[in-house]
Design an enzyme around this catalytic site. Structure first.
Site, PDB file in Angstrom:
ATOM      1  N   CYS A  71      -2.507  50.643  -4.169  1.00 34.16           N
ATOM      2  CA  CYS A  71      -0.994  50.027  -4.346  1.00 34.16           C
ATOM      3  C   CYS A  71      -1.230  49.331  -5.654  1.00 34.16           C
ATOM      4  O   CYS A  71      -2.012  48.384  -6.040  1.00 34.16           O
ATOM      5  CB  CYS A  71      -0.587  49.178  -3.382  1.00 34.16           C
ATOM      6  SG  CYS A  71       1.053  48.382  -3.545  1.00 34.16           S
ATOM      7  N   CYS A  74       4.675  50.822  -3.414  1.00 31.21           N
ATOM      8  CA  CYS A  74       3.861  52.222  -3.247  1.00 31.21           C
ATOM      9  C   CYS A  74       4.287  52.828  -2.391  1.00 31.21           C
ATOM     10  O   CYS A  74       4.191  54.184  -2.372  1.00 31.21           O
ATOM     11  CB  CYS A  74       2.274  51.921  -3.110  1.00 31.21           C
ATOM     12  SG  CYS A  74       1.958  51.310  -1.583  1.00 31.21           S
ATOM     13  N   GLU A 134       0.856  -0.968   0.038  1.00 32.20           N
ATOM     14  CA  GLU A 134      -0.109  -0.002  -0.062  1.00 32.20           C
ATOM     15  C   GLU A 134       0.697   1.183   0.028  1.00 32.20           C
ATOM     16  O   GLU A 134       1.935   1.104   0.484  1.00 32.20           O
ATOM     17  CB  GLU A 134      -0.779   0.024   1.003  1.00 32.20           C
ATOM     18  CG  GLU A 134      -1.727  -1.100   1.300  1.00 32.20           C
ATOM     19  CD  GLU A 134      -2.182  -1.296   2.904  1.00 32.20           C
ATOM     20  OE1 GLU A 134      -2.413  -0.453   3.657  1.00 32.20           O
ATOM     21  OE2 GLU A 134      -2.761  -2.556   3.207  1.00 32.20           O
ATOM     22  N   TYR A 170      -6.833   1.548   5.940  1.00 32.13           N
ATOM     23  CA  TYR A 170      -5.961   0.477   5.624  1.00 32.13           C
ATOM     24  C   TYR A 170      -6.185  -0.726   6.766  1.00 32.13           C
ATOM     25  O   TYR A 170      -5.349  -1.626   6.177  1.00 32.13           O
ATOM     26  CB  TYR A 170      -4.536   1.041   5.377  1.00 32.13           C
ATOM     27  CG  TYR A 170      -3.975   1.902   6.618  1.00 32.13           C
ATOM     28  CD1 TYR A 170      -3.863   1.088   7.745  1.00 32.13           C
ATOM     29  CD2 TYR A 170      -3.971   3.354   6.410  1.00 32.13           C
ATOM     30  CE1 TYR A 170      -3.319   1.843   8.770  1.00 32.13           C
ATOM     31  CE2 TYR A 170      -3.494   3.811   7.728  1.00 32.13           C
ATOM     32  CZ  TYR A 170      -3.143   3.247   8.661  1.00 32.13           C
ATOM     33  OH  TYR A 170      -2.811   4.061   9.987  1.00 32.13           O
ATOM     34  N   CYS A 214       0.525  45.801   3.135  1.00 36.68           N
ATOM     35  CA  CYS A 214       0.519  47.047   2.583  1.00 36.68           C
ATOM     36  C   CYS A 214      -1.126  47.439   2.574  1.00 36.68           C
ATOM     37  O   CYS A 214      -1.638  46.603   2.002  1.00 36.68           O
ATOM     38  CB  CYS A 214       0.932  47.298   1.208  1.00 36.68           C
ATOM     39  SG  CYS A 214       0.627  48.675   0.273  1.00 36.68           S
ATOM     40  N   ASP A 233       1.455  10.008   3.747  1.00 33.95           N
ATOM     41  CA  ASP A 233       2.307  10.832   5.123  1.00 33.95           C
ATOM     42  C   ASP A 233       0.953  11.939   5.657  1.00 33.95           C
ATOM     43  O   ASP A 233       0.800  12.936   5.166  1.00 33.95           O
ATOM     44  CB  ASP A 233       3.102  11.801   4.249  1.00 33.95           C
ATOM     45  CG  ASP A 233       4.299  12.470   5.366  1.00 33.95           C
ATOM     46  OD1 ASP A 233       3.965  11.988   6.570  1.00 33.95           O
ATOM     47  OD2 ASP A 233       4.877  13.158   5.121  1.00 33.95           O
ATOM     48  N   LYS A 288       2.403   4.725   1.430  1.00 33.27           N
ATOM     49  CA  LYS A 288       2.294   5.051   2.790  1.00 33.27           C
ATOM     50  C   LYS A 288       1.931   6.579   2.844  1.00 33.27           C
ATOM     51  O   LYS A 288       2.737   7.356   2.397  1.00 33.27           O
ATOM     52  CB  LYS A 288       3.529   4.843   3.470  1.00 33.27           C
ATOM     53  CG  LYS A 288       3.791   5.132   4.901  1.00 33.27           C
ATOM     54  CD  LYS A 288       5.329   4.663   5.530  1.00 33.27           C
ATOM     55  CE  LYS A 288       5.521   4.929   6.987  1.00 33.27           C
ATOM     56  NZ  LYS A 288       5.132   6.330   7.157  1.00 33.27           N
ATOM     57  N   CYS A 329       6.137  49.699   1.680  1.00 34.61           N
ATOM     58  CA  CYS A 329       5.672  48.742   0.523  1.00 34.61           C
ATOM     59  C   CYS A 329       6.966  48.966  -0.559  1.00 34.61           C
ATOM     60  O   CYS A 329       7.111  50.160  -1.079  1.00 34.61           O
ATOM     61  CB  CYS A 329       4.348  48.945   0.046  1.00 34.61           C
ATOM     62  SG  CYS A 329       3.952  48.165  -1.461  1.00 34.61           S
ATOM     63  N   LYS A 361      10.772   3.281   3.199  1.00 36.28           N
ATOM     64  CA  LYS A 361      10.760   4.507   2.994  1.00 36.28           C
ATOM     65  C   LYS A 361      11.289   5.314   1.842  1.00 36.28           C
ATOM     66  O   LYS A 361      12.444   4.897   1.588  1.00 36.28           O
ATOM     67  CB  LYS A 361      11.084   5.323   4.201  1.00 36.28           C
ATOM     68  CG  LYS A 361      10.411   4.763   5.538  1.00 36.28           C
ATOM     69  CD  LYS A 361       9.600   5.891   5.835  1.00 36.28           C
ATOM     70  CE  LYS A 361      10.070   6.981   6.847  1.00 36.28           C
ATOM     71  NZ  LYS A 361       9.035   7.580   7.300  1.00 36.28           N
TER      72      LYS A 361
END
Ligand SMILES: [Zn+2]
Length: 672
Positions: free
Chosen positions: A435, A417, A116, A232, A430, A120, A118, A414, A320
């Site tokens: 802007c 602007c 199967e 599972y 901002c 995460d 795996k 910013c 793994k």
């Protein structure tokens, strides 16, 4: 025969359950979201007027009750042990040898394994009694976990009631199901974007995001995270006959649990190794994170014989995969302004190959995160992809520093602007609605495929249009003329005419697309659809209060607040005026009305074989529009089987169950 209210409610629940399964588990919806919402609304309405018939397994009861202050602890009936890891083909072969030696199996004989993916995510256990979901818990330390029942109930893929597709399958008194809760990469990105807009720190990867979502004390928030599950294993059970692991997985499928489709039964360890190697590359094509494979012996008798060490069962092992990482240099750190004004640092990298693509940029999330990892210009860093399109910097190789590295100072204004930036949570923002950098992002979003879908209005062109002062915001694009465009870089007669036509066409988009295009914080295409269905016109939505919005199924307080704030803004009001003046559609187009046909309405249909006058899809739509329901398989609940030419086994089953069978001609007459 008329149904009592109770029967009607129960029937409606079955229908909603059926569609939940089609949509969330089988990924094969039979009705539109709108039709589904109508069914749920009808059920909610009935339950509201008849609260005495509300039961905990009703599909409307996925979210209920008040936030918790802490999670109670649950002891696992059978410990949820961890799994030993292997990292090479050689170790897998050793595992196979070890098992044969311990079980007294001849070294030349084959052992059957189930392999199967795996996933995460976060391991959980689901406890069912008399077919009802009563308790769910996290793995915890393997012996005791947190009771997260309320949060797990919000996961639409988890059945609240076991409903075997094969009616011959008895529902056991007790069933414990184990699985992995995860978040799709797409949902992970959406969530991080939303958090960025809210000024909250982003999650590092989908696994952390899933864990964080499962551990929220308020299930109403968990419900919005779109968690998913793959089951599972069966843990504890009563009155079931189980001999192999693959049989357990099949049973889970029958009961309506999602089981990963890439599971494979392998006849020996060589086949296992081959399959593991195949997936090392393939697993990156999936929309969820996979960090390896799990290999289990198929025979349950052999599981019992081998038993477990104090840490892990002996009959299972994982293989793994290493996440692909690369070392590269940060050449420059740039500052990016998002469509809602968040200012984030981005690293420009020396291009490097990672998971098959050349990578030259990495997100640094926010300035706090950048400082925490002590990332400097000139640093050598490890980059990795974790469910995102843009990779992230995992760590800095500080020992490689030579003193020329430069700390990047967080900006006080910013970059676009020059207005003073404000700290909002972990983000800088901002707040200048004029802007230009934000305007560019907003126009880009407005024109994107999920929104107004204006072909030819891409980022490079938007850049030019804004820089040359031809447009200041998305409403201005409707005043663009052919002459404005034709002299721009990479534009000619033809592409200018095409773009003008595409802009003109976009005025007729339906309301949900417009709502999405406006760029309201936390409102994506799905929420936009919900809002459009509810309000019908943009004006009604603009005048809705916080409470009106929160009343809507699927709209929570955070989304409601950002909608209210958005429409309250003067600048928004001006923009909407401009859109209207340009002739942009602001009302919902009528969906084909349901014309209920008494012969069809409320009845369930199954279609088999080929019809002469209709395609399968057309026939289904027709039946639904007349108020009928479409089922995928024949059961006692089926009212009619419509049989075209070359009908399959469904016809036999219908005869067996004495379901009314209609040929095309009779069906025709019925719907007239
Ligand atoms: Zn700005």
């Amino acid at each position: 025969m008329t149904l009592t209210t109770k029967e009607k409610i129960e029937q409606l629940r079955d229908v909603v359950r059926h569609h939940d399964r089609k949509y969330y588990v089988e990924n094969n919806p039979e009705i539109t979201d709108y039709e589904y919402d109508q069914l749920v609304k009808e059920l909610q309405q009935l339950e509201k007027t008849h609260p005495e018939f509300i039961t905990s397994d009703s599909p409307t009861r996925r979210v209920g009750g008040e936030p918790l202050t802490q999670f109670p602890t649950v002891e696992h009936k059978i410990p949820m042990l961890s799994i030993d890891n292997t990292y090479s083909d050689k170790e897998l072969n050793e595992f196979d040898h070890r098992i044969k030696r311990m079980a007294g199996i001849d070294a030349h004989k084959d052992i059957e394994y189930v392999v199967e993916l795996k996933i995460d995510g976060i391991a959980v256990t689901l406890w069912y009694e008399k077919g009802l979901f009563v308790r769910g818990a996290t793995r915890g330390d393997g012996f005791k976990g947190d009771d997260v029942t309320a949060n797990l109930r919000t996961v639409r893929q988890i059945p609240l009631k076991l409903d075997p597709v094969d009616k011959r399958q008895k529902v056991p008194q007790v069933l414990e199901v184990r699985g992995e809760i995860y978040l799709s990469n797409k949902e992970f990105q959406r969530l991080n974007e939303e958090r960025e807009e809210e000024g909250e720190p982003q999650f590092a990867n989908p696994r952390n995001a899933a864990a964080g979502s499962l551990k929220l004390l308020d299930p109403r928030i968990t419900a919005k995270r779109n968690l998913r599950i793959f089951t599972y294993a069966i843990g504890y059970y009563e009155d079931l006959e189980l001999k192999t692991h693959i049989q357990c997985l099949e049973l889970l499928r029958v009961f309506g649990f999602p089981v990963n489709p890439h599971t494979r039964l392998c006849k020996n360890i060589e086949a296992v190794i081959h399959y593991c190697n195949e997936w090392d590359k393939r697993c990156r094509e999936l929309d969820y994170m996979v960090d390896g494979m799990v290999i289990k012996i198929n025979s349950l008798a052999l599981h019992d014989q081998l038993g477990a060490t104090s840490k892990a069962p002996r009959w299972v092992i994982s293989y793994k995969y290493q996440p692909e990482q690369a070392v590269t240099k940060i050449e420059e750190i740039a500052v990016q302004v998002g469509k809602t004004g968040t200012i984030t640092p981005v690293a420009n990298l020396t291009p490097v190959l990672l998971s098959g693509t050349t990578v030259s940029r990495a997100t640094l999330h926010n300035f706090d995160e950048m400082r925490r990892k002590d990332i400097r210009v000139g640093d050598l860093v490890i980059v990795q992809k974790a469910g995102e399109i843009i990779p992230q910097v995992v760590s800095v190789l500080k020992e490689k520093r030579d003193g020329t590295e430069r700390i990047f100072e967080e900006p006080s204004t910013c970059p676009e602007c020059k207005s003073t930036v404000v700290k909002d949570g972990v983000y800088l923002r901002c707040y200048n609605s004029l802007c230009m950098s934000q305007a560019k992002r907003r126009i880009q979003y407005f024109a994107s495929r999920d929104a107004m879908d204006i072909e030819g209005l891409g980022p490079a062109l938007i850049e030019q249009l804004v820089d040359k002062g031809l447009v200041k915001d998305y409403a201005d694009i409707y005043s663009l003329r052919h002459d404005d465009l034709v002299n721009l870089e990479r534009m000619g007669e033809k592409s200018s005419s095409n773009l003008i036509r595409a802009i003109e066409e976009s005025k007729h988009r339906d309301l949900d697309r417009l709502i999405c295009a406006l760029g309201i914080g936390n409102v994506g295409s799905h929420t936009a659809e919900v809002l459009a269905n509810h309000f019908d016109t943009l004006d009604k939505l603009a005048h809705a209060g916080q409470e009106d919005l929160e009343e809507i199924y699927e709209i929570g307080p955070v989304v409601a607040r950002s909608i209210v704030e958005f429409f309250r803004n003067n600048y928004t009001q001006e923009t909407i005026k401009k859109l209207k003046a340009a002739g942009v559609n602001t009302t919902k187009k009528a969906t084909p009305k349901l014309v209920k046909n008494p012969n069809v309405s409320g009845k369930s249909f199954v279609i088999t074989g080929t019809l002469q006058k209709y395609s399968r899809k057309e026939a289904e739509t027709l039946i639904r529009n007349l108020g009928g329901r479409i089922l995928s398989g024949v059961s006692k609940k089926t009212d009619y089987l419509v049989a075209g030419e070359e009908p399959g086994s469904k016809l036999d089953k219908a005869r067996e169950l004495s379901v009314h069978i209609l040929d095309e001609e009779t069906f025709e007459k019925m719907i007239q």
